[in-house]
Design a protein around this motif. Structure first.
Motif, PDB file in Angstrom:
ATOM      1  N   HIS A 101      60.461  25.971  91.209  1.00 42.18           N
ATOM      2  CA  HIS A 101      59.399  26.028  90.647  1.00 42.18           C
ATOM      3  C   HIS A 101      59.504  25.727  89.202  1.00 42.18           C
ATOM      4  CE1 HIS A 101      54.962  26.581  90.925  1.00 42.18           C
ATOM      5  NE2 HIS A 101      55.081  27.452  89.952  1.00 42.18           N
ATOM      6  N   ILE A 102      58.846  24.548  88.593  1.00 42.00           N
ATOM      7  CA  ILE A 102      59.086  24.403  87.099  1.00 42.00           C
ATOM      8  C   ILE A 102      57.675  23.938  86.869  1.00 42.00           C
ATOM      9  CG2 ILE A 102      60.072  22.846  85.511  1.00 42.00           C
ATOM     10  CD1 ILE A 102      62.182  22.151  87.814  1.00 42.00           C
ATOM     11  N   PRO A 103      56.924  25.030  86.100  1.00 42.64           N
ATOM     12  CA  PRO A 103      55.612  24.581  85.637  1.00 42.64           C
ATOM     13  C   PRO A 103      55.445  23.562  84.632  1.00 42.64           C
ATOM     14  CG  PRO A 103      56.219  27.159  85.433  1.00 42.64           C
ATOM     15  CD  PRO A 103      57.560  26.144  85.593  1.00 42.64           C
ATOM     16  N   LEU A 104      54.597  22.642  84.813  1.00 40.53           N
ATOM     17  CA  LEU A 104      54.395  21.458  83.871  1.00 40.53           C
ATOM     18  C   LEU A 104      53.290  21.633  82.903  1.00 40.53           C
ATOM     19  CD1 LEU A 104      54.555  18.449  83.404  1.00 40.53           C
ATOM     20  CD2 LEU A 104      53.280  17.899  85.167  1.00 40.53           C
ATOM     21  N   GLN A 105      52.109  22.177  83.710  1.00 42.35           N
ATOM     22  CA  GLN A 105      50.777  22.599  83.013  1.00 42.35           C
ATOM     23  C   GLN A 105      49.990  21.303  82.665  1.00 42.35           C
ATOM     24  OE1 GLN A 105      50.414  25.263  83.744  1.00 42.35           O
ATOM     25  NE2 GLN A 105      51.784  26.889  83.347  1.00 42.35           N
ATOM     26  N   ALA A 106      50.696  20.323  82.115  1.00 41.98           N
ATOM     27  CA  ALA A 106      49.990  19.030  81.717  1.00 41.98           C
ATOM     28  C   ALA A 106      50.816  17.900  81.650  1.00 41.98           C
ATOM     29  CB  ALA A 106      49.185  19.082  80.326  1.00 41.98           C
ATOM     30  N   GLY A 107      50.399  16.742  82.097  1.00 42.65           N
ATOM     31  CA  GLY A 107      51.324  15.607  82.196  1.00 42.65           C
ATOM     32  C   GLY A 107      50.853  14.478  81.165  1.00 42.65           C
ATOM     33  N   ASP A 108      50.396  15.293  79.806  1.00 43.95           N
ATOM     34  CA  ASP A 108      50.210  14.102  78.730  1.00 43.95           C
ATOM     35  C   ASP A 108      50.863  14.986  77.358  1.00 43.95           C
ATOM     36  OD1 ASP A 108      48.344  11.897  77.461  1.00 43.95           O
ATOM     37  OD2 ASP A 108      48.108  13.699  76.375  1.00 43.95           O
ATOM     38  N   ASP A 109      51.371  14.155  76.693  1.00 45.15           N
ATOM     39  CA  ASP A 109      52.100  15.021  75.640  1.00 45.15           C
ATOM     40  C   ASP A 109      51.331  15.448  74.589  1.00 45.15           C
ATOM     41  OD1 ASP A 109      54.290  13.990  76.563  1.00 45.15           O
ATOM     42  OD2 ASP A 109      54.935  12.375  75.339  1.00 45.15           O
ATOM     43  N   GLU A 110      50.177  15.090  74.207  1.00 47.42           N
ATOM     44  CA  GLU A 110      49.101  15.444  73.204  1.00 47.42           C
ATOM     45  C   GLU A 110      48.711  16.725  73.896  1.00 47.42           C
ATOM     46  OE1 GLU A 110      46.114  12.743  72.154  1.00 47.42           O
ATOM     47  OE2 GLU A 110      47.398  11.028  71.947  1.00 47.42           O
ATOM     48  N   VAL A 111      48.306  16.831  74.956  1.00 47.07           N
ATOM     49  CA  VAL A 111      47.641  18.331  75.706  1.00 47.07           C
ATOM     50  C   VAL A 111      48.869  18.942  75.621  1.00 47.07           C
ATOM     51  CG1 VAL A 111      46.653  19.305  77.786  1.00 47.07           C
ATOM     52  CG2 VAL A 111      46.247  16.754  77.013  1.00 47.07           C
ATOM     53  N   LEU A 112      50.249  18.752  76.006  1.00 48.03           N
ATOM     54  CA  LEU A 112      51.243  19.851  76.210  1.00 48.03           C
ATOM     55  C   LEU A 112      51.648  20.309  74.542  1.00 48.03           C
ATOM     56  CD1 LEU A 112      53.989  17.837  78.296  1.00 48.03           C
ATOM     57  CD2 LEU A 112      52.817  20.091  78.932  1.00 48.03           C
ATOM     58  N   LYS A 113      51.313  19.509  73.686  1.00 44.54           N
ATOM     59  CA  LYS A 113      51.413  20.082  72.247  1.00 44.54           C
ATOM     60  C   LYS A 113      50.400  21.112  71.835  1.00 44.54           C
ATOM     61  CE  LYS A 113      52.535  17.905  67.662  1.00 44.54           C
ATOM     62  NZ  LYS A 113      52.529  16.675  66.987  1.00 44.54           N
TER      63      LYS A 113
ATOM     64  N   ASP B  66      39.408  12.062  79.513  1.00 45.45           N
ATOM     65  CA  ASP B  66      39.579  11.557  80.688  1.00 45.45           C
ATOM     66  C   ASP B  66      41.043  10.547  80.601  1.00 45.45           C
ATOM     67  OD1 ASP B  66      37.376  12.286  81.943  1.00 45.45           O
ATOM     68  OD2 ASP B  66      35.959  10.359  81.222  1.00 45.45           O
ATOM     69  N   ALA B  67      41.341   9.938  79.139  1.00 48.58           N
ATOM     70  CA  ALA B  67      42.279   9.250  79.258  1.00 48.58           C
ATOM     71  C   ALA B  67      43.707   9.984  79.604  1.00 48.58           C
ATOM     72  CB  ALA B  67      42.411   8.420  77.972  1.00 48.58           C
ATOM     73  N   HIS B  68      43.663  11.205  78.870  1.00 45.31           N
ATOM     74  CA  HIS B  68      44.723  12.243  79.020  1.00 45.31           C
ATOM     75  C   HIS B  68      44.809  12.738  80.371  1.00 45.31           C
ATOM     76  CE1 HIS B  68      43.794  13.950  74.798  1.00 45.31           C
ATOM     77  NE2 HIS B  68      44.834  13.165  74.555  1.00 45.31           N
ATOM     78  N   TYR B  69      43.907  12.902  81.125  1.00 45.40           N
ATOM     79  CA  TYR B  69      43.913  13.349  82.560  1.00 45.40           C
ATOM     80  C   TYR B  69      44.196  12.285  83.221  1.00 45.40           C
ATOM     81  CZ  TYR B  69      42.309  14.057  87.123  1.00 45.40           C
ATOM     82  OH  TYR B  69      42.398  13.898  88.565  1.00 45.40           O
ATOM     83  N   GLU B  70      44.125  10.770  83.176  1.00 44.05           N
ATOM     84  CA  GLU B  70      44.349   9.811  83.734  1.00 44.05           C
ATOM     85  C   GLU B  70      45.951   9.605  83.594  1.00 44.05           C
ATOM     86  OE1 GLU B  70      41.458   6.835  82.951  1.00 44.05           O
ATOM     87  OE2 GLU B  70      40.101   8.060  84.049  1.00 44.05           O
ATOM     88  N   ARG B  71      46.563   9.614  82.565  1.00 48.20           N
ATOM     89  CA  ARG B  71      48.024   9.669  82.153  1.00 48.20           C
ATOM     90  C   ARG B  71      48.555  10.706  82.775  1.00 48.20           C
ATOM     91  NH1 ARG B  71      46.676   7.895  76.927  1.00 48.20           N
ATOM     92  NH2 ARG B  71      46.600   9.927  75.957  1.00 48.20           N
TER      93      ARG B  71
END
Length: 449
Positions: free
Chosen positions: A257-269, A309-314
């Motif tokens: 189980h490896i938490p990602l939390q978000a699939g976009d670099d800007e959000v991860l930052k 929306d763009a972050h989410y779609e990426r």
């Protein structure tokens, strides 16, 4: 005989801690009674503070305990107790507040309150704590898997999370203590041990030249232990040594189980996560190469402040490309006291809800795809207690090492034993199988579920 009742809110670590506290009461001759149905002499509420809702629910349960028996000792522990002891003591009827440490002193606190009724605030500054609190759980009444807490606290300080303030900084249980407890659990009949903690992959950060990979190698040598599972690990903590263990161990479960939390670099930052999507994808590729067939499950937070929306779609496309075996999807929830709660561009609830639904559908599709790959394969299952389905159906269920939940026809005597089951039908939440081999009877005729 004195009676104690427990109520646990929040995560699996809290449930482990409650089991550990029950052992203390058990040693003193207490009987455990159901929180809702019978009056107790002591009520222990193990609280959660991960969201504002967790705080509110904790307060409701505390008041419910006070109403059930105003003469009982009301003890409140856990994360909300650690961060807001004064708020809890302001609730009329609360006798004791213990945070996420000093629970080994619980019985003496209770005895003092019973002899001299005055409220006690036993919460200390968690940030000064450097020792792992040793609380053993030798038996898990409703589980065929044993949980073993090896780590406490977290050093990450993600912008959405309050946990370092309620659990303190990362501290590890000594290797000798972990191995001794593992041997004790195996002696009690457990075939699988789940290593758990607040930030399990951070095990060893405070030890000298000893990390989680070293512990896994040592656990591999424990005689009679068949399966080792890690409850959760961060991508940033999967290094060459860990990859080597995953590749070489015969006992490590093919499930991480490896938490990602978000699939976009800007959000991860903005979340202050310690990896980019490219780094995450590279770790997953290396794990899949080292451990073919591994199930990778994850956590995702939807609608983090500033998520467009763009972050989410990426992010959606990234998750689809990774091909998780399952995703736990959570809408972002403001947690007072965290940097994210003060961020601008909070996402409206309607957009959050729509995104959550889409990701749940994606998760179910990926789950079904992962399960379909195993149809026709024979996997080792440890059947769990209780029949699956109507009484007398003879249906058992259990998890394979890759965490597929499989239902098959079998006898209750197989509970806790390692059985070989062929997968006959895949599914998003459960698969069907037929028993091929059981330990007591050797080879058995195929029994179709």
């Amino acid at each position: 005989m004195s009676k104690v009742a427990f109520y646990t809110l929040g995560c699996k670590v809290n449930f482990y801690d409650t089991e550990a506290m029950w052992q203390l009461f058990k040693k003193e001759g207490y009987e455990q009674v159901d929180f809702e149905s019978r009056a107790a002499d002591v009520y222990v509420i193990n609280t959660c503070t991960v969201t504002n809702t967790g705080d509110k629910k904790s307060r409701q349960i505390i008041r419910r305990a006070v109403r059930r028996n105003p003469d009982a000792v009301i003890a409140v522990t856990g994360c909300y107790a650690q961060t807001s002891p004064a708020e809890i003591l302001a609730i009329e009827g609360v006798d004791l507040v213990v945070g996420t440490q000093d629970r080994d002193k619980l019985m003496s606190y209770v005895a003092d309150i019973q002899s001299e009724r005055r409220p006690v605030n036993a919460v200390r500054n968690i940030m000064k704590t450097r020792e792992f609190e040793e609380l053993d759980v030798p038996d898990f009444a409703d589980h065929t898997r044993a949980f073993l807490k090896i780590q406490e606290g977290c050093n990450n300080f993600c912008t959405f999370c309050i946990i370092p303030w309620s659990r303190g900084l990362s501290r590890s249980r000594s290797p000798e203590s972990v191995l001794a407890q593992a041997r004790q659990l195996v002696a009690s009949g457990y075939k699988e041990i789940v290593l758990t903690g607040i930030h399990t992959g951070g095990y060893g950060d405070d030890l000298e030249n000893y990390r989680l990979a070293d512990l896994l190698r040592d656990l591999d040598q424990v005689e009679g232990l068949e399966r080792i599972r890690i409850s959760s690990i961060e991508a940033s903590q999967i290094d060459d040594a860990m990859i080597e263990v995953l590749n070489g161990s015969k006992k490590m479960c093919r499930h991480l189980h490896i938490p990602l939390q978000a699939g976009d670099d800007e959000v991860l930052k903005r979340m202050r996560r310690k990896y980019t999507t490219a780094e995450f994808a590279d770790k997953i590729r290396r794990i899949k190469a080292a451990m073919p067939g591994v199930a990778i499950t994850t956590d995702v937070i939807v609608g983090f402040p500033g998520e467009t929306d763009a972050h989410y779609e990426r992010g959606y496309r990234f998750m689809e490309e990774i091909g998780f075996a399952e995703m736990h999807v959570f809408p972002y929830s403001k947690r007072t006291g965290t940097p994210a709660a003060r961020m601008e561009d909070q996402v409206d609830e309607e957009a959050k809800h729509a995104r959550v639904q889409q990701l749940i559908e994606l998760s179910e599709r990926m789950q079904a795809d992962y399960a379909a790959d195993w149809v026709g394969e024979v996997l080792e299952i440890i059947p769990e207690r209780g029949e699956k389905g109507p009484a007398g159906s003879g249906l058992m269920s259990g998890h394979a090492d890759n965490y597929l939940n499989i239902v098959f026809k079998g006898d209750p005597s197989l509970v806790g034993q390692l059985c070989r089951v062929r997968i006959t039908e895949g599914g998003a939440n459960e698969c069907r199988g037929e028993l091929i081999e059981a330990p007591a009877a050797g080879l058995m005729p195929a029994m179709q579920a």
